[in-house]
Design a protein around this motif. Structure first.
Motif, PDB file in Angstrom:
ATOM      1  N   GLU A 234       0.023  -3.154   3.104  1.00  0.00           N
ATOM      2  CA  GLU A 234       0.160  -3.338   1.660  1.00  0.00           C
ATOM      3  C   GLU A 234      -1.106  -3.869   1.001  1.00  0.00           C
ATOM      4  O   GLU A 234      -1.131  -4.097  -0.209  1.00  0.00           O
ATOM      5  CB  GLU A 234       1.327  -4.289   1.367  1.00  0.00           C
ATOM      6  CG  GLU A 234       2.681  -3.765   1.837  1.00  0.00           C
ATOM      7  CD  GLU A 234       3.809  -4.732   1.538  1.00  0.00           C
ATOM      8  OE1 GLU A 234       3.553  -5.720   0.794  1.00  0.00           O
ATOM      9  OE2 GLU A 234       4.933  -4.523   2.038  1.00  0.00           O
ATOM     10  N   SER A 236      -4.757  -3.414  -0.346  1.00  0.00           N
ATOM     11  CA  SER A 236      -5.752  -2.410  -0.727  1.00  0.00           C
ATOM     12  C   SER A 236      -7.122  -2.831  -0.209  1.00  0.00           C
ATOM     13  O   SER A 236      -7.341  -3.996   0.135  1.00  0.00           O
ATOM     14  CB  SER A 236      -5.789  -2.245  -2.246  1.00  0.00           C
ATOM     15  OG  SER A 236      -6.349  -3.402  -2.858  1.00  0.00           O
ATOM     16  N   VAL A 407      -4.969   2.089   0.394  1.00  0.00           N
ATOM     17  CA  VAL A 407      -5.520   2.597  -0.860  1.00  0.00           C
ATOM     18  C   VAL A 407      -6.724   1.765  -1.262  1.00  0.00           C
ATOM     19  O   VAL A 407      -6.879   0.608  -0.842  1.00  0.00           O
ATOM     20  CB  VAL A 407      -4.465   2.571  -1.991  1.00  0.00           C
ATOM     21  CG1 VAL A 407      -3.293   3.468  -1.640  1.00  0.00           C
ATOM     22  CG2 VAL A 407      -3.995   1.137  -2.253  1.00  0.00           C
ATOM     23  N   ASP A 410      -5.010  -1.000  -6.232  1.00  0.00           N
ATOM     24  CA  ASP A 410      -3.667  -0.791  -6.771  1.00  0.00           C
ATOM     25  C   ASP A 410      -3.413  -1.787  -7.903  1.00  0.00           C
ATOM     26  O   ASP A 410      -4.277  -2.608  -8.241  1.00  0.00           O
ATOM     27  CB  ASP A 410      -2.604  -0.915  -5.673  1.00  0.00           C
ATOM     28  CG  ASP A 410      -2.667  -2.248  -4.936  1.00  0.00           C
ATOM     29  OD1 ASP A 410      -3.323  -3.178  -5.449  1.00  0.00           O
ATOM     30  OD2 ASP A 410      -2.069  -2.365  -3.845  1.00  0.00           O
TER      31      ASP A 410
END
Length: 482
Positions: A234, A236, A407, A410
């Motif tokens: 979770e 980034s 990612v 976010d």
């Protein structure tokens, strides 16, 4: 007991200072009272306060420290008594090394040894590791420096057990440094001047260090705590960088803040301790970083390990060996876990690369590039320092380098950065020499308005520090566990 607590700031320290100065008559000329008796009383007060300070948090292990003081004092006495017999002196030196390093190894590394044997062999060893006495790494190194310097003939033995006990146990730098060599403080134990100017300078330094700890380190550390608690999937990439940079700032303000408080307290009691930090995050190489970070530890290893091994005087292969030994021990000193060893060898390898290959090339780099290069490698190094589990460290490093499926950025990352932007900017500026340069330029302004403004500033700072400590929970310094 920690410096950043209401009990220390408003009970222990004021009572100690009142006793210290009222019994000693410090702010009067030496000829006005029996000055030697006054200093003797002050030393007793400071020793009693130091033992009480340590016993407050370590009631059992204060006995261990007292035993260490007594044994090293006796070894110093016998070294001095047998100054004409090098063989006997060598025997007492070996006894000191075995005792001091043996105590450090048992209390700090026994659990690591058992865990390593269990992992490697598969044996189930039911041996409980002892609790780690706070500050044992620091006062053990001070005792060793005293004995080794005596053996080398650099100093004379301390005849007074009270003064030697004060050197080992002095509470301003007892539990987290800076490491003070006996040679640097020998004369101050028997002859130091205390005046209002020195006291006020120490008080200001203490308040600045306290502000680093409770206003900067504790608050920027909250971001790192939040990031570290998040599942790896979770986080980034940008959040990972924001978190480890927060830890980079936290550990600097936490540890340099303690050193500032220790130096300030030393001044308040008439002592001068050497600087332990010199803005390490503006360094232009890794070698320079370690000349600016935890200076007293680096100096200790250079004086008592690196130089005796031969330093850089015996060719490249001996240089390679000596640097890797020093940095293996430096990493191990920081904690009983293999991640610290890896962290130490990581920096040792970087220093070797710089000395053997990069040194001349780096001189041609722009200053900004050298600073970014150093800071980037230091930040990566803190990953191995903070994660005791190597797998966790490598996973986090993979996120930083974008090697996973995380990612880039976010919504949560944007929200956190907005929340901490102002604090980030304050911490970054405070980690540079700019605030000190500004303060020095203002000090040169000799006018009453500046003096009044400075006093008002420190009063307001004390108000905010007190308010923060009232609302905070227990917040020990990071280096207490070493």
């Amino acid at each position: 007991m920690v410096f950043s607590s209401l009990f220390f700031t408003f009970a222990f320290l004021p009572v100690t200072l009142i006793l210290y100065y009222s019994l000693g008559g410090s702010f009067i000329p030496r000829t006005a009272r029996p000055w030697i008796l006054g200093l003797y009383l002050r030393n007793i007060v400071l020793l009693a306060a130091s033992l009480f300070f340590y016993a407050w948090g370590e009631p059992a292990y204060v006995i261990l420290m007292c035993i260490s003081i007594m044994i090293n004092y006796c070894i110093g006495y016998f070294l001095d008594k047998n100054s004409t017999s090098r063989q006997k002196q060598k025997l007492f030196l070996i006894i000191s090394l075995v005792f001091n390093l043996g105590c450090l190894a048992y209390f700090k590394y026994f659990g690591m040894l058992i865990s390593t044997i269990t992992t490697v062999s598969g044996w189930n060893l039911n041996a409980a590791a002892p609790a780690l006495p706070i500050g044992i790494s620091f006062y053990t190194f001070q005792a060793l420096s005293y004995v080794i310097d005596l053996y080398r003939g650099k100093i004379k033995s301390q005849k007074s057990p009270i003064l030697f006990a004060l050197y080992i146990s002095m509470f301003p730098q007892l539990v987290a440094g800076p490491i003070v060599n006996y040679a640097d403080i020998e004369s101050q134990l028997v002859d130091r001047r205390m005046n209002l100017r020195k006291f006020s300078s120490g008080l200001r330094r203490f308040l600045c260090g306290l502000a680093k700890k409770v206003l900067l380190a504790n608050n920027i550390g909250l971001l790192w705590s939040e990031v570290k608690a998040m599942p790896g999937t979770e986080i980034s990439v940008l959040m990972a960088w924001a978190g480890i940079i927060a830890f980079t700032l936290q550990i600097y303000f936490d540890f340099s803040g303690y050193s500032d408080m220790a130096i300030g307290l030393g001044k308040m009691f008439g002592f001068h301790f050497k600087e332990n930090f010199k803005y390490p995050y503006v360094s232009q190489s890794i070698s320079e970083f370690w000349r600016r970070w935890h200076i007293s530890l680096g100096s200790w290893f250079k004086e008592y390990v690196y130089i005796p091994l031969g330093g850089n005087r015996e060719g490249k292969w001996k240089l390679l060996r000596n640097i890797l030994i020093v940095w293996f021990l430096t990493g191990l000193w920081h904690g009983a876990s293999w991640n610290f060893v890896i962290w130490g060898l990581y920096f040792g390898t970087l220093i070797l690369i710089e000395r053997l290959f990069l040194h001349k090339r780096m001189k041609r780099w722009p200053k900004a590039v050298r600073i970014i290069y150093s800071l980037l490698l230091v930040v990566i190094g803190w990953v191995f320092f903070e994660f005791t589990n190597l797998t966790d460290a490598l996973n986090y490093l993979g996120i930083l380098l974008g090697a996973g499926d995380n990612v880039l950025i976010d919504v949560q990352t944007i929200a956190k950065l907005e929340q901490y932007t102002v604090l980030y900017l304050i911490c970054i500026i405070a980690a540079t020499p700019l605030p000190k340069k500004l303060a020095l330029s203002l000090i040169r302004i000799q006018c009453n308005i500046y003096k009044i403004a400075a006093n008002v500033y420190y009063c307001i700072l004390m108000f905010f520090l007190t308010a923060y400590m009232v609302g905070s929970t227990y917040n020990p310094f990071i280096y207490f566990r070493f």
